[in-house]
Write a protein that holds these residues in place. Sequence first.
Motif, PDB file in Angstrom:
ATOM      1  N   ARG A  41       0.846  -1.184   0.000  1.00  6.70           N
ATOM      2  CA  ARG A  41       0.000   0.000   0.000  1.00  6.70           C
ATOM      3  C   ARG A  41       0.883   1.235   0.000  1.00  6.70           C
ATOM      4  O   ARG A  41       1.885   1.281   0.717  1.00  6.70           O
ATOM      5  CB  ARG A  41      -0.897   0.037   1.242  1.00  6.70           C
ATOM      6  N   GLY A  42       0.485   2.204  -0.783  1.00  2.00           N
ATOM      7  CA  GLY A  42       1.114   3.509  -0.748  1.00  2.00           C
ATOM      8  C   GLY A  42       0.038   4.508  -0.388  1.00  2.00           C
ATOM      9  O   GLY A  42      -1.149   4.257  -0.603  1.00  2.00           O
ATOM     10  N   PHE A  43       0.447   5.649   0.160  1.00  2.00           N
ATOM     11  CA  PHE A  43      -0.539   6.665   0.509  1.00  2.00           C
ATOM     12  C   PHE A  43       0.092   8.047   0.470  1.00  2.00           C
ATOM     13  O   PHE A  43       1.319   8.189   0.504  1.00  2.00           O
ATOM     14  CB  PHE A  43      -1.153   6.391   1.887  1.00  2.00           C
ATOM     15  N   ALA A  44      -0.777   9.049   0.411  1.00  2.00           N
ATOM     16  CA  ALA A  44      -0.297  10.430   0.406  1.00  2.00           C
ATOM     17  C   ALA A  44      -1.398  11.350   0.916  1.00  2.00           C
ATOM     18  O   ALA A  44      -2.587  11.090   0.717  1.00  2.00           O
ATOM     19  CB  ALA A  44       0.121  10.842  -1.002  1.00  2.00           C
ATOM     20  N   ASP A  45      -0.960  12.413   1.589  1.00  2.00           N
ATOM     21  CA  ASP A  45      -1.823  13.540   1.915  1.00  2.00           C
ATOM     22  C   ASP A  45      -0.943  14.785   1.854  1.00  2.00           C
ATOM     23  O   ASP A  45       0.194  14.712   1.371  1.00  2.00           O
ATOM     24  CB  ASP A  45      -2.544  13.357   3.256  1.00  2.00           C
ATOM     25  N   ALA A  46      -1.417  15.911   2.325  1.00  2.00           N
ATOM     26  CA  ALA A  46      -0.668  17.162   2.191  1.00  2.00           C
ATOM     27  C   ALA A  46       0.632  17.171   2.990  1.00  2.00           C
ATOM     28  O   ALA A  46       1.548  17.921   2.661  1.00  2.00           O
ATOM     29  CB  ALA A  46      -1.549  18.332   2.621  1.00  2.00           C
ATOM     30  N   SER A  47       0.740  16.317   4.011  1.00  2.00           N
ATOM     31  CA  SER A  47       1.927  16.366   4.859  1.00  2.00           C
ATOM     32  C   SER A  47       2.818  15.130   4.791  1.00  2.00           C
ATOM     33  O   SER A  47       3.918  15.155   5.330  1.00  2.00           O
ATOM     34  CB  SER A  47       1.501  16.602   6.315  1.00  2.00           C
ATOM     35  N   GLU A  48       2.361  14.088   4.122  1.00  2.00           N
ATOM     36  CA  GLU A  48       3.133  12.839   4.140  1.00  2.00           C
ATOM     37  C   GLU A  48       2.828  12.010   2.891  1.00  2.00           C
ATOM     38  O   GLU A  48       1.725  12.046   2.363  1.00  2.00           O
ATOM     39  CB  GLU A  48       2.728  12.045   5.390  1.00  2.00           C
ATOM     40  N   ALA A  50       4.048   7.942   1.138  1.00  2.00           N
ATOM     41  CA  ALA A  50       4.800   6.710   1.373  1.00  2.00           C
ATOM     42  C   ALA A  50       4.520   5.721   0.259  1.00  2.00           C
ATOM     43  O   ALA A  50       3.468   5.762  -0.386  1.00  2.00           O
ATOM     44  CB  ALA A  50       4.412   6.099   2.715  1.00  2.00           C
ATOM     45  N   GLY A  51       5.466   4.828   0.028  1.00  2.00           N
ATOM     46  CA  GLY A  51       5.284   3.754  -0.933  1.00  2.00           C
ATOM     47  C   GLY A  51       5.254   4.202  -2.384  1.00  2.00           C
ATOM     48  O   GLY A  51       4.735   3.503  -3.236  1.00  2.00           O
ATOM     49  N   GLY A  52       5.825   5.377  -2.657  1.00  2.00           N
ATOM     50  CA  GLY A  52       5.853   5.876  -4.033  1.00  2.00           C
ATOM     51  C   GLY A  52       4.560   6.536  -4.482  1.00  2.00           C
ATOM     52  O   GLY A  52       4.404   6.866  -5.656  1.00  2.00           O
ATOM     53  N   THR A  53       3.618   6.750  -3.583  1.00  2.00           N
ATOM     54  CA  THR A  53       2.338   7.378  -3.905  1.00  2.00           C
ATOM     55  C   THR A  53       2.419   8.869  -3.615  1.00  2.00           C
ATOM     56  O   THR A  53       2.930   9.279  -2.577  1.00  2.00           O
ATOM     57  CB  THR A  53       1.206   6.739  -3.075  1.00  2.00           C
ATOM     58  N   PHE A  54       1.916   9.665  -4.540  1.00  2.00           N
ATOM     59  CA  PHE A  54       1.876  11.118  -4.401  1.00  2.00           C
ATOM     60  C   PHE A  54       0.505  11.625  -4.807  1.00  2.00           C
ATOM     61  O   PHE A  54      -0.183  10.989  -5.604  1.00  2.00           O
ATOM     62  CB  PHE A  54       2.936  11.769  -5.302  1.00  2.00           C
ATOM     63  N   LEU A  55       0.127  12.775  -4.271  1.00  2.00           N
ATOM     64  CA  LEU A  55      -1.117  13.397  -4.705  1.00  2.00           C
ATOM     65  C   LEU A  55      -0.946  13.902  -6.134  1.00  2.00           C
ATOM     66  O   LEU A  55       0.131  14.393  -6.501  1.00  2.00           O
ATOM     67  CB  LEU A  55      -1.487  14.565  -3.789  1.00  2.00           C
ATOM     68  N   GLY A  56      -2.003  13.789  -6.930  1.00  2.00           N
ATOM     69  CA  GLY A  56      -1.961  14.280  -8.299  1.00  2.00           C
ATOM     70  C   GLY A  56      -1.865  15.793  -8.335  1.00  2.00           C
ATOM     71  O   GLY A  56      -2.291  16.478  -7.403  1.00  2.00           O
ATOM     72  N   THR A  57      -1.311  16.316  -9.415  1.00  2.00           N
ATOM     73  CA  THR A  57      -1.180  17.764  -9.582  1.00  2.00           C
ATOM     74  C   THR A  57      -2.268  18.342 -10.479  1.00  2.00           C
ATOM     75  O   THR A  57      -2.330  19.547 -10.671  1.00  2.00           O
ATOM     76  CB  THR A  57       0.200  18.120 -10.170  1.00  2.00           C
ATOM     77  N   MET A  58      -3.106  17.463 -11.020  1.00  2.00           N
ATOM     78  CA  MET A  58      -4.212  17.899 -11.871  1.00  2.00           C
ATOM     79  C   MET A  58      -5.519  17.391 -11.265  1.00  2.00           C
ATOM     80  O   MET A  58      -5.510  16.417 -10.512  1.00  2.00           O
ATOM     81  CB  MET A  58      -4.047  17.348 -13.285  1.00  2.00           C
ATOM     82  N   ALA A  59      -6.622  18.039 -11.623  1.00  2.00           N
ATOM     83  CA  ALA A  59      -7.926  17.594 -11.149  1.00  2.00           C
ATOM     84  C   ALA A  59      -8.222  16.195 -11.687  1.00  2.00           C
ATOM     85  O   ALA A  59      -7.866  15.859 -12.819  1.00  2.00           O
ATOM     86  CB  ALA A  59      -9.006  18.570 -11.594  1.00  2.00           C
ATOM     87  N   VAL A  60      -8.861  15.358 -10.874  1.00  2.00           N
ATOM     88  CA  VAL A  60      -9.239  14.007 -11.271  1.00  2.00           C
ATOM     89  C   VAL A  60     -10.441  14.097 -12.212  1.00  2.00           C
ATOM     90  O   VAL A  60     -11.386  14.849 -11.941  1.00  2.00           O
ATOM     91  CB  VAL A  60      -9.581  13.162 -10.022  1.00  2.00           C
ATOM     92  N   PRO A  61     -10.433  13.366 -13.323  1.00  2.00           N
ATOM     93  CA  PRO A  61     -11.581  13.394 -14.248  1.00  2.00           C
ATOM     94  C   PRO A  61     -12.874  12.962 -13.542  1.00  2.00           C
ATOM     95  O   PRO A  61     -12.851  12.265 -12.529  1.00  2.00           O
ATOM     96  CB  PRO A  61     -11.192  12.384 -15.331  1.00  2.00           C
ATOM     97  N   THR A  62     -13.988  13.342 -14.115  1.00  2.00           N
ATOM     98  CA  THR A  62     -15.289  12.958 -13.566  1.00  2.00           C
ATOM     99  C   THR A  62     -15.520  11.463 -13.749  1.00  2.00           C
ATOM    100  O   THR A  62     -14.859  10.814 -14.571  1.00  2.00           O
ATOM    101  CB  THR A  62     -16.421  13.716 -14.269  1.00  2.00           C
ATOM    102  N   LEU A  63     -16.484  10.938 -13.009  1.00  2.00           N
ATOM    103  CA  LEU A  63     -16.843   9.521 -13.161  1.00  2.00           C
ATOM    104  C   LEU A  63     -17.280   9.228 -14.590  1.00  2.00           C
ATOM    105  O   LEU A  63     -16.955   8.173 -15.133  1.00  2.00           O
ATOM    106  CB  LEU A  63     -17.956   9.146 -12.190  1.00  2.00           C
ATOM    107  N   GLU A  64     -17.992  10.153 -15.204  1.00  2.00           N
ATOM    108  CA  GLU A  64     -18.445   9.968 -16.583  1.00  2.00           C
ATOM    109  C   GLU A  64     -17.260   9.844 -17.528  1.00  2.00           C
ATOM    110  O   GLU A  64     -17.254   9.002 -18.429  1.00  2.00           O
ATOM    111  CB  GLU A  64     -19.364  11.116 -17.012  1.00  2.00           C
ATOM    112  N   ASP A  65     -16.253  10.696 -17.346  1.00  2.00           N
ATOM    113  CA  ASP A  65     -15.063  10.633 -18.200  1.00  2.00           C
ATOM    114  C   ASP A  65     -14.294   9.331 -17.971  1.00  2.00           C
ATOM    115  O   ASP A  65     -13.831   8.697 -18.916  1.00  2.00           O
ATOM    116  CB  ASP A  65     -14.148  11.823 -17.949  1.00  2.00           C
ATOM    117  N   LEU A  66     -14.165   8.929 -16.721  1.00  2.00           N
ATOM    118  CA  LEU A  66     -13.459   7.685 -16.419  1.00  2.00           C
ATOM    119  C   LEU A  66     -14.215   6.479 -16.962  1.00  2.00           C
ATOM    120  O   LEU A  66     -13.607   5.506 -17.412  1.00  2.00           O
ATOM    121  CB  LEU A  66     -13.246   7.547 -14.914  1.00  2.00           C
TER     122      LEU A  66
END
Length: 90
Positions: A41-48, A50-66
Motif C-alpha cells: 500500500r502507498g498513501f499520500a496527503d498534504a503532509s506525508e 509513502a510507498g511511491g504514492t503522491f497526490l496528483g497535480t491535476m484535477a481528477v476526471p469525472t466519473l463519466e469521463d473515467l
Amino acid sequence: MKYLHIKWHKATGGDPLHLYSELDGERYEQRKVEIFGDGRRGFADASEDAGGTFLGTMAVPTLEDLAGDPAFEAKAISQDDFQRIWLKRR
C-alpha cells in the motif's frame, strides 16, 4: 469532499490495482491510498507520502469521463468507506 475508488484493469508490474481518493470541490486529491497486486500500500496527503504514492497535480476526471475508458472501473464511495481504507494505509 467526494470519494472515489478506481480499479485499474490494465495495471502491470509496479502499477496500483486499486486507487482510493478523497477529492476537494475542484476534484483535486487531498488524500489517496493505492493498493498494489502484491498487497503493498502507498498513501499520500498534504503532509506525508509513502510507498511511491503522491497526490496528483491535476484535477481528477469525472466519473463519466473515467467510465469512457475501458482500462478503469470507477465509482463513488462514501466518506466512511474511504476512511476505513485510509486507516489501513500502513
